[in-house]
Design an enzyme around this catalytic site. Structure first.
Site, PDB file in Angstrom:
ATOM      1  N   TYR A 143       0.435  14.725  -2.380  1.00 19.09           N
ATOM      2  CA  TYR A 143       0.428  15.833  -1.419  1.00 19.09           C
ATOM      3  C   TYR A 143       1.507  16.878  -1.717  1.00 19.09           C
ATOM      4  O   TYR A 143       1.458  17.990  -1.207  1.00 19.09           O
ATOM      5  CB  TYR A 143       0.611  15.314   0.018  1.00 19.09           C
ATOM      6  N   LYS A 198      -2.400   1.735  -8.025  1.00 17.93           N
ATOM      7  CA  LYS A 198      -3.590   1.787  -8.897  1.00 17.93           C
ATOM      8  C   LYS A 198      -3.038   1.754 -10.321  1.00 17.93           C
ATOM      9  O   LYS A 198      -3.298   2.639 -11.152  1.00 17.93           O
ATOM     10  CB  LYS A 198      -4.378   3.069  -8.576  1.00 17.93           C
ATOM     11  N   ASP A 240      -8.172   0.069  -4.159  1.00 17.53           N
ATOM     12  CA  ASP A 240      -9.589  -0.108  -3.813  1.00 17.53           C
ATOM     13  C   ASP A 240      -9.829  -1.513  -3.257  1.00 17.53           C
ATOM     14  O   ASP A 240     -10.555  -1.694  -2.267  1.00 17.53           O
ATOM     15  CB  ASP A 240     -10.507   0.192  -5.011  1.00 17.53           C
ATOM     16  N   ASP A 287      -2.166   7.302   3.660  1.00 20.64           N
ATOM     17  CA  ASP A 287      -2.874   8.111   4.643  1.00 20.64           C
ATOM     18  C   ASP A 287      -4.227   7.464   4.942  1.00 20.64           C
ATOM     19  O   ASP A 287      -4.609   7.236   6.100  1.00 20.64           O
ATOM     20  CB  ASP A 287      -3.067   9.525   4.057  1.00 20.64           C
ATOM     21  N   ASP A 305      -5.191   4.872   8.319  1.00 18.68           N
ATOM     22  CA  ASP A 305      -6.270   5.243   9.248  1.00 18.68           C
ATOM     23  C   ASP A 305      -7.310   4.132   9.326  1.00 18.68           C
ATOM     24  O   ASP A 305      -7.811   3.796  10.402  1.00 18.68           O
ATOM     25  CB  ASP A 305      -6.948   6.535   8.792  1.00 18.68           C
TER      26      ASP A 305
END
Ligand code: NAD
Length: 370
Positions: free
Chosen positions: A142, A193, A225, A249, A253
């Site tokens: 970000y 990852k 994942d 993020d 959620d």
């Protein structure tokens, strides 16, 4: 008696209603446990646009920078939606996070037995779930440079964002996460990852190095994942999860929805004033807020659930003021109130009379007074 300065920013929509209940709990618990809170109120978001023309004034920011902790309600609403992106209410949140250096976002996900039916997952999958997701908040994809969209010579476009982390950034979020795990189930899962992204290979390496300082915490790693899948398959396996900004993020959620109700979920965003110092935030900066927004659809109706904000106050007492007993007491009171069937509209089954925001706050206070 210890005395702390707390900046209170109710914000917009249901913000003032939920913050009013949380402040009553903060004051009451403080008095009971020998701490006094000097509260200063300020407008942020739409309320600040209305009073001063900008979402966050220098004076309010200065107040937040001086405070021992910040309590925020929520910002935003349809009234300000047509405004330019740079002066929208939500800019206040981003500016506060950046200026306070809040690099660690903590989102507890706890399943209350009384509300287990509110989730879309089967009760047997959810029983006992109690996870802390720690999301890195000020680095990664970000914020990485270069970023942007450029037009190429042939007229087509190319969009770029960059995943960047320095050793120091990974170290501080790792220290914070290990320290949290020490206070909980002593298990830390670092999500990356590393099989594809070199930056997260470094992440894994640095987290491994930091783990040497926390021999009592069991560290494991998982690809993002797989973690997304495991959160739905078997969420009970997790204690503390730490991950980079974008992964955090999305995963936080996803994890928050295990509980089935956004009105229940608290959060803390933390920074440190000085050196990396584990979880000793008594000398650091921190902002506590519910994860939900300003819920303009129910603002002013008395239907808001104040529990997420009240639980955010419990996090403040635990992480900023080291008042663990007081924090425990608030969490136990919330659970007791839910166990005896008290509900606001968002968590009430059909046929159950829902309490107003104020009445739910009063129920929790009544429990604390016992
Ligand atoms: P929202 O979280 O405000 O509301 C989503 C739904 O959940 C609504 O139906 C709402 O009534 C309900 N809800 C939320 N909190 C509740 C509570 N405590 N009790 C009962 N019901 C609750 O999300 P949204 O509708 O997408 O956004 C509304 C505004 O809030 C927008 O302006 C958005 O930008 C802003 N927002 C702010 C924050 C923040 O301040 N941290 C976070 C998210 C959204």
């Amino acid at each position: 008696m210890k005395s702390y300065n707390v900046s209170v920013f109710p914000g917009d929509g249901i913000g003032p209603e939920i913050v009013a209940e949380a402040v009553k709990v903060l004051k009451f618990t403080g008095e009971k446990y020998g701490a006094s809170f000097n509260l200063t109120y300020g407008d942020v978001g739409g309320a600040s646009i209305d009073s001063s023309g900008v979402p966050l004034t220098d004076a309010v920011l200065a107040d937040a920078l001086k405070a021992d902790a910040v309590l925020l309600g929520a910002v935003g609403g349809p009234k300000w939606e047509s405004m330019g992106y740079e002066i929208r209410p939500e800019r206040a949140l981003l500016a506060l996070r950046k200026e306070l250096g809040l690099f660690a976002n903590l989102r507890p996900v706890k399943i209350y037995n009384a509300l287990i039916g509110a989730s879309t997952l089967k009760p047997e999958v959810l029983a006992g779930v109690d996870i802390m997701v720690v999301r890195e908040l000020t680095g990664g994809l970000y914020f990485g440079e270069p970023r942007g969209v450029e037009t190429l010579a042939d007229g087509t476009k190319r969009g770029v964002n960059t995943l960047v982390y320095t050793t120091a950034e990974i170290e501080r979020i790792a220290h914070t996460s290990f320290a949290i795990a020490q206070k909980r189930g002593k298990k830390l899962l670092s999500v990356d990852k590393a099989n594809v992204l070199e930056c997260t290979e470094l992440w894994r390496e640095v987290v491994e190095e930091v783990s040497a300082s926390y021999p009592d915490v069991e560290l494991s790693h998982m690809y993002v994942d797989n973690c997304a899948m495991q959160l739905i398959r078997d969420p009970g396996q997790f204690d503390v999860i730490v991950t980079e900004n974008t992964f955090g993020d999305i995963l936080s959620d996803e994890a928050s929805m295990l509980t089935g109700s956004i009105g229940m979920l608290a959060s803390a965003s933390m920074g440190l004033k000085g050196e990396v110092e584990g979880l000793n935030h008594a000398n650091g900066r921190a902002m506590y807020e519910p994860i939900h927004g300003s819920a303009p659809d129910i603002a002013g109706t008395g239907k808001a659930n104040p529990i997420a904000t009240i639980l955010s106050v419990a996090m403040m007492l635990r992480y900023s003021f080291d008042m663990n007993d007081a924090a425990d007491e608030i969490e136990v009171a919330v659970e007791a109130v839910l166990d005896r069937g008290s509900r606001t509209a968002d968590i009430a089954e059909s046929g159950v009379t829902a309490l107003s925001c104020t009445a739910m706050g009063e129920e929790i206070l009544k429990e604390l007074r016992k």
